[in-house]
Design a protein around this motif. Structure first.
Motif, mmCIF file in Angstrom:
data_model
loop_
_atom_site.group_PDB
_atom_site.id
_atom_site.type_symbol
_atom_site.label_atom_id
_atom_site.label_comp_id
_atom_site.label_asym_id
_atom_site.label_seq_id
_atom_site.Cartn_x
_atom_site.Cartn_y
_atom_site.Cartn_z
ATOM 1 N N GLY A 1 3.798 -10.749 11.829
ATOM 2 C CA GLY A 1 4.453 -9.521 12.247
ATOM 3 C C GLY A 1 3.658 -8.287 11.857
ATOM 4 N N LYS A 2 4.213 -7.140 12.217
ATOM 5 C CA LYS A 2 3.553 -5.861 11.957
ATOM 6 C C LYS A 2 3.671 -5.489 10.487
ATOM 7 C CE LYS A 2 3.670 -1.050 13.522
ATOM 8 N NZ LYS A 2 3.755 -0.432 12.225
ATOM 9 N N ARG A 3 2.600 -4.910 9.961
ATOM 10 C CA ARG A 3 2.599 -4.441 8.573
ATOM 11 C C ARG A 3 3.544 -3.235 8.470
ATOM 12 N NH1 ARG A 3 -0.840 -5.366 4.577
ATOM 13 N NH2 ARG A 3 -2.356 -6.358 5.935
ATOM 14 N N PRO A 4 4.438 -3.216 7.470
ATOM 15 C CA PRO A 4 5.365 -2.079 7.350
ATOM 16 C C PRO A 4 4.623 -0.802 6.947
ATOM 17 C CG PRO A 4 5.597 -3.556 5.479
ATOM 18 C CD PRO A 4 4.652 -4.212 6.436
ATOM 19 N N ASP A 5 5.153 0.347 7.376
ATOM 20 C CA ASP A 5 4.594 1.648 7.002
ATOM 21 C C ASP A 5 5.408 2.223 5.853
ATOM 22 O OD1 ASP A 5 2.681 1.602 9.052
ATOM 23 O OD2 ASP A 5 4.102 2.444 10.499
ATOM 24 N N ASN B 1 -3.533 5.476 4.500
ATOM 25 C CA ASN B 1 -2.985 5.441 3.140
ATOM 26 C C ASN B 1 -2.187 4.158 2.915
ATOM 27 O OD1 ASN B 1 -4.123 7.878 2.454
ATOM 28 N ND2 ASN B 1 -2.289 9.059 2.923
ATOM 29 N N ASP B 2 -1.487 3.698 3.942
ATOM 30 C CA ASP B 2 -0.766 2.428 3.841
ATOM 31 C C ASP B 2 -1.739 1.279 3.608
ATOM 32 O OD1 ASP B 2 1.905 3.175 4.056
ATOM 33 O OD2 ASP B 2 1.858 3.138 6.249
ATOM 34 N N LYS B 3 -2.860 1.305 4.306
ATOM 35 C CA LYS B 3 -3.868 0.262 4.121
ATOM 36 C C LYS B 3 -4.447 0.305 2.716
ATOM 37 C CE LYS B 3 -5.150 0.164 8.971
ATOM 38 N NZ LYS B 3 -6.188 0.493 9.942
ATOM 39 N N LEU B 4 -4.726 1.497 2.229
ATOM 40 C CA LEU B 4 -5.250 1.651 0.876
ATOM 41 C C LEU B 4 -4.236 1.157 -0.142
ATOM 42 C CD1 LEU B 4 -7.492 2.613 -0.973
ATOM 43 C CD2 LEU B 4 -6.501 4.919 -0.863
ATOM 44 N N LEU B 5 -2.973 1.482 0.055
ATOM 45 C CA LEU B 5 -1.932 0.998 -0.833
ATOM 46 C C LEU B 5 -1.864 -0.526 -0.813
ATOM 47 C CD1 LEU B 5 0.470 1.479 -2.740
ATOM 48 C CD2 LEU B 5 1.917 1.691 -0.702
ATOM 49 N N ALA B 6 -1.984 -1.126 0.357
ATOM 50 C CA ALA B 6 -1.958 -2.590 0.466
ATOM 51 C C ALA B 6 -3.124 -3.212 -0.304
ATOM 52 C CB ALA B 6 -2.006 -3.014 1.937
ATOM 53 N N ILE B 7 -4.300 -2.598 -0.207
ATOM 54 C CA ILE B 7 -5.465 -3.095 -0.938
ATOM 55 C C ILE B 7 -5.231 -2.998 -2.440
ATOM 56 C CG2 ILE B 7 -7.891 -2.615 -1.492
ATOM 57 C CD1 ILE B 7 -8.194 -1.716 1.465
ATOM 58 N N ILE B 8 -4.770 -1.856 -2.885
ATOM 59 C CA ILE B 8 -4.544 -1.646 -4.313
ATOM 60 C C ILE B 8 -3.505 -2.628 -4.850
ATOM 61 C CG2 ILE B 8 -3.603 -0.018 -6.004
ATOM 62 C CD1 ILE B 8 -4.938 2.214 -4.268
ATOM 63 N N MET B 9 -2.427 -2.831 -4.116
ATOM 64 C CA MET B 9 -1.377 -3.741 -4.587
ATOM 65 C C MET B 9 -1.858 -5.193 -4.595
ATOM 66 S SD MET B 9 0.775 -1.683 -5.606
ATOM 67 C CE MET B 9 1.932 -2.907 -6.165
ATOM 68 N N ALA B 10 -2.661 -5.570 -3.599
ATOM 69 C CA ALA B 10 -3.228 -6.920 -3.592
ATOM 70 C C ALA B 10 -4.133 -7.114 -4.798
ATOM 71 C CB ALA B 10 -3.991 -7.171 -2.288
ATOM 72 N N ARG C 1 -8.929 -7.193 3.995
ATOM 73 C CA ARG C 1 -8.415 -7.638 5.298
ATOM 74 C C ARG C 1 -7.635 -6.538 6.009
ATOM 75 N NH1 ARG C 1 -5.732 -12.501 4.098
ATOM 76 N NH2 ARG C 1 -4.042 -11.249 3.305
ATOM 77 N N ALA C 2 -6.880 -5.748 5.279
ATOM 78 C CA ALA C 2 -6.083 -4.683 5.903
ATOM 79 C C ALA C 2 -6.964 -3.656 6.601
ATOM 80 C CB ALA C 2 -5.216 -3.992 4.861
ATOM 81 N N VAL C 3 -8.131 -3.403 6.067
ATOM 82 C CA VAL C 3 -9.044 -2.431 6.674
ATOM 83 C C VAL C 3 -9.830 -3.088 7.807
ATOM 84 C CG1 VAL C 3 -11.071 -0.989 6.239
ATOM 85 C CG2 VAL C 3 -9.252 -1.114 4.540
ATOM 86 N N GLN C 4 -10.268 -4.309 7.606
ATOM 87 C CA GLN C 4 -11.096 -4.989 8.580
ATOM 88 C C GLN C 4 -10.341 -5.379 9.844
ATOM 89 O OE1 GLN C 4 -12.498 -8.141 6.073
ATOM 90 N NE2 GLN C 4 -14.211 -6.941 5.297
ATOM 91 N N ASN C 5 -9.043 -5.597 9.744
ATOM 92 C CA ASN C 5 -8.243 -6.032 10.899
ATOM 93 C C ASN C 5 -7.635 -4.876 11.675
ATOM 94 O OD1 ASN C 5 -8.777 -8.681 10.374
ATOM 95 N ND2 ASN C 5 -6.891 -9.052 9.254
ATOM 96 N N SER C 6 -8.065 -3.670 11.406
ATOM 97 C CA SER C 6 -7.452 -2.530 12.117
ATOM 98 C C SER C 6 -8.278 -2.093 13.293
ATOM 99 C CB SER C 6 -7.250 -1.370 11.166
ATOM 100 O OG SER C 6 -8.481 -0.926 10.628
#
Length: 89
Positions: free
Chosen positions: A8-12, A19-28, A84-89
């Motif tokens: 499914g779609k990544r939540p905003d 910034n959402d992508k950066l947050l996802a990277i940091i949390m991972a 992955r969040a940055v590369q898949n965009s």
């Protein structure tokens, strides 16, 4: 083991998708580091307590060339998962 992939779609969460992508990277990264730190601490305490190796042995260990190559490959795979969040965009 194959890494799990969300469906499914990544939540905003923030106003900007970057910034959402950066947050996802940091949390991972935070999750990975937390688990790794706890497991490594457990292993070090067990091997020192059992007299298998000392803390100094751990600090002074020098890996050979083959192990360095294996670690480099692991790091490349790890970074691919984290980014992955940055590369898949």
């Amino acid at each position: 083991m194959i890494p799990k992939q969300a469906k499914g779609k990544r939540p905003d969460y923030l106003d900007n998708t970057d910034n959402d992508k950066l947050l996802a990277i940091i949390m991972a990264l935070a999750g990975e580091v937390s688990v790794l730190r706890e497991r490594l601490d457990t292993i070090e305490k067990l091997v020192v307590a059992k007299g298998i190796i000392s803390s100094e042995d751990i600090e002074n260990y020098q890996p050979d060339a083959q192990l360095n190559e294996e670690r480099e490959q692991w790091r490349a795979d790890y970074l691919a998962r984290i980014l992955r969040a940055v590369q898949n965009s």
